[in-house]
Scaffold this motif. Structure first.
Motif, PDB file in Angstrom:
ATOM      1  N   PHE A  58       0.756  -1.408   0.048  1.00  0.00           N
ATOM      2  CA  PHE A  58      -0.065  -0.081   0.017  1.00  0.00           C
ATOM      3  C   PHE A  58       0.853   1.187   0.009  1.00  0.00           C
ATOM      4  N   TYR A  59       2.119   1.309   0.422  1.00  0.00           N
ATOM      5  CA  TYR A  59       2.828   2.404   0.566  1.00  0.00           C
ATOM      6  C   TYR A  59       4.028   2.392  -0.010  1.00  0.00           C
ATOM      7  N   TYR A  60       4.304   1.256  -0.827  1.00  0.00           N
ATOM      8  CA  TYR A  60       5.369   1.140  -1.507  1.00  0.00           C
ATOM      9  C   TYR A  60       5.450   1.772  -2.838  1.00  0.00           C
ATOM     10  N   SER A  61       6.220   2.811  -3.211  1.00  0.00           N
ATOM     11  CA  SER A  61       6.011   3.688  -4.290  1.00  0.00           C
ATOM     12  C   SER A  61       6.011   3.094  -5.682  1.00  0.00           C
ATOM     13  N   THR A  62       6.781   1.952  -5.843  1.00  0.00           N
ATOM     14  CA  THR A  62       6.994   1.443  -7.274  1.00  0.00           C
ATOM     15  C   THR A  62       6.805  -0.176  -7.303  1.00  0.00           C
ATOM     16  N   ILE A  63       5.890  -0.632  -7.809  1.00  0.00           N
ATOM     17  CA  ILE A  63       5.769  -2.057  -8.344  1.00  0.00           C
ATOM     18  C   ILE A  63       5.788  -2.029  -9.877  1.00  0.00           C
ATOM     19  N   ASP A  64       5.050  -1.296 -10.628  1.00  0.00           N
ATOM     20  CA  ASP A  64       5.018  -1.097 -12.049  1.00  0.00           C
ATOM     21  C   ASP A  64       5.062   0.217 -12.421  1.00  0.00           C
ATOM     22  N   ASP A 116      13.432   1.339  -2.071  1.00  0.00           N
ATOM     23  CA  ASP A 116      12.207   2.148  -2.664  1.00  0.00           C
ATOM     24  C   ASP A 116      12.631   3.297  -3.135  1.00  0.00           C
ATOM     25  N   GLU A 117      13.125   3.249  -4.667  1.00  0.00           N
ATOM     26  CA  GLU A 117      13.696   4.309  -5.313  1.00  0.00           C
ATOM     27  C   GLU A 117      12.903   5.471  -5.044  1.00  0.00           C
ATOM     28  N   GLY A 118      11.625   5.532  -5.745  1.00  0.00           N
ATOM     29  CA  GLY A 118      10.757   6.566  -5.780  1.00  0.00           C
ATOM     30  C   GLY A 118      10.858   7.648  -4.266  1.00  0.00           C
TER      31      GLY A 118
END
Length: 510
Positions: free
Chosen positions: A26-32, A376-378
């Motif tokens: 839910f809070y991870y900025s980049t999956i796709d 979490d690069e973003g």
């Protein structure tokens, strides 16, 4: 009363199980990266910008409108994007349950859980990809057309209208659209002939006018879109975007590569053909009900669509999962006829339920652990932009993502300073060439917008890309050269991000 209670119970369980599967994202900025693009495009619409004219991406308008609608009620954040995917995928599983509930409760619930698990198994299903959204509208259309026993003109009109919405979310479902129309047309003709409502000519005439209405209803979303763009004097921008995708956005893939890609779903195919074979063997009848027959062909047409462009991304396969599980459930849940009422069969069913939960929990926890181990690069870059703005840059920091995740645009509530939202469009040679994107024009735009921060997250530095042989590089060296010249001429300083060594932040003092 029992039926309502069962349905409510199933809906609650589906939403809870899906929440468990997705909560760690839910809070991870980049999956796709695509999901970020759709979300940012939705934000641009609410801010008064027109897609394809002011901001550009290669997907149809529908997915941007879905996110724009979501943002009318919720804030512009990563959480909203994730919750949107959670809600849509949960409703999709509910529709799968309801499509089968007329036969079995536990079995229908099991197939819905398997469906949600498959979105975790193919981990890109955890992102807010277009497949989740257009599948929901396709599923509604299928239910109204082929699951309901009695369908009137109003229901069919609604079914084809929502199918039209699915189409403007992703045009590649055109093969599914053709199937739904042909199947509905054939069944209508058969039903009219059974009722003996007239001669063949009279029946054909009646159905012709009826389906002319359905074609118009199906086309209404795209006709409304065209009308709006004509009114705004920007039809060329809209039409050229469609042509650009249709003519240029292809990748040469061999038949073998496409088949190998499709058969990545081998376990689903294996189970479907096993159950169908066993069904025919036990029932001694080589005939499928209408819903099962259409579901079978639907998974073939969706497979064709998934491999059509030659870009063989895993999330394209998500479009195949719903119809193939629907097909399996339609056949297998003819339970008494196929398997009988033996206790051993019930025990096998119980073991299947337990097995699904064990594997789903293991898979979910494995992905959560993997995701947490990836920087979490973003988020890191957004934090770095905040810090450099506060310490080194006077006034507001206006940034440009040259390479890497464009999640900072969402996290810091800023629209991109250039027309092209996704960095891949101007950085990767394939996209830049296919869509004739000028790197120099991109840099010219950020100069006009007076950008004072540029982010670069890549395994290769700007210098390394420019020293590659031109024919061997996967990057648009024209853009990278223009970027290097810009950073040098405008005297940008640089700082490496300690939490991710691949990332560099360039900034102008003062």
């Amino acid at each position: 009363m029992k039926t309502k209670l069962n349905i409510i119970t199933a809906v609650v369980l589906i939403f809870l199980i899906n929440f468990y599967y997705r909560s760690f994202t839910f809070y991870y900025s980049t999956i796709d990266w695509d999901e970020l693009t759709y979300f940012i495009m939705g934000k641009s619409i609410l801010d008064g910008f027109l897609p394809y004219r002011d901001y550009w991406d290669l997907k149809p308008l529908g997915i941007y409108l879905v996110h724009a609608f979501t943002l009318l009620f919720f804030d512009y954040s990563i959480l909203t994007m994730r919750v949107s995917a959670y809600v849509f995928s949960s409703i999709l599983a509910v529709i799968l349950f309801i499509s089968n509930y007329r036969k079995r409760f536990k079995e229908s619930l099991l197939i819905s859980f398997v469906f949600l698990y498959s979105f975790v198994y193919y981990s890109s299903g955890l992102a807010s990809n277009t497949e989740i959204y257009f599948l929901l509208f396709e599923a509604i259309s299928f239910y109204l057309l082929f699951v309901n026993e009695k369908v009137n003109v109003t229901q069919k009109s609604i079914a084809f209208f929502v199918l039209g919405i699915a189409f403007i979310i992703k045009y590649i479902i055109v093969f599914d659209v053709i199937l739904f129309f042909l199947a509905a047309l054939v069944f209508s003709f058969i039903d009219e002939r059974i009722k003996k409502s007239g001669s063949v000519f009279e029946v054909f005439k009646k159905i012709f006018y009826e389906y002319a209405l359905y074609v118009f209803v199906f086309l209404s979303p795209i006709l409304i879109t065209i009308t709006v763009y004509l009114h705004l004097g920007s039809f060329d921008s809209y039409w050229n975007s469609i042509l650009a995708v249709g003519k240029n956005h292809v990748r040469i893939s061999t038949i073998y590569e496409k088949l190998e890609f499709i058969f990545y779903l081998k376990y689903f195919y294996l189970f479907s053909f096993f159950f169908v074979g066993y069904h025919f063997y036990t029932t001694k009848r080589f005939k499928l009900e209408r819903g099962a027959a259409v579901a079978f062909v639907w998974f073939l047409t969706s497979s064709l669509g998934a491999a059509w462009t030659g870009f063989l991304y895993e999330h394209y396969l998500l479009a195949v999962l719903f119809p193939i599980l629907l097909f399996i459930s339609f056949v297998v849940f003819d339970f008494d006829k196929t398997f009988g009422k033996r206790i051993v069969i019930r025990a096998i069913l119980l073991l299947c339920i337990v097995g699904v939960f064990i594997f789903s929990i293991r898979k979910r926890n494995h992905i959560a652990k993997t995701l947490n181990s990836i920087p979490d690069e973003g988020l890191f870059m957004a934090d770095a932009i905040r810090k450099i703005t506060k310490e080194q840059v006077s006034g507001q920091g206006y940034f440009f993502v040259a390479s890497g995740s464009h999640a900072p645009y969402v996290i810091l509530d800023q629209l991109p300073p250039v027309k092209y939202i996704q960095p891949n469009n101007y950085l990767e040679k394939t996209f830049a060439v296919n869509f004739a994107i000028s790197g120099e024009k991109v840099i010219s735009d950020i100069i006009k917008k007076k950008v004072n921060i540029v982010t670069w997250c890549n395994s290769k530095s700007i210098h390394e890309i420019l020293t590659q042989k031109k024919g061997e590089s996967e990057f648009s060296q024209e853009f990278v050269l223009a970027l290097q010249t810009y950073l040098r001429n405008y005297r940008f300083e640089s700082v490496q991000i300690q939490r991710d060594v691949r990332c560099t932040l360039y900034y102008k003092r003062g």
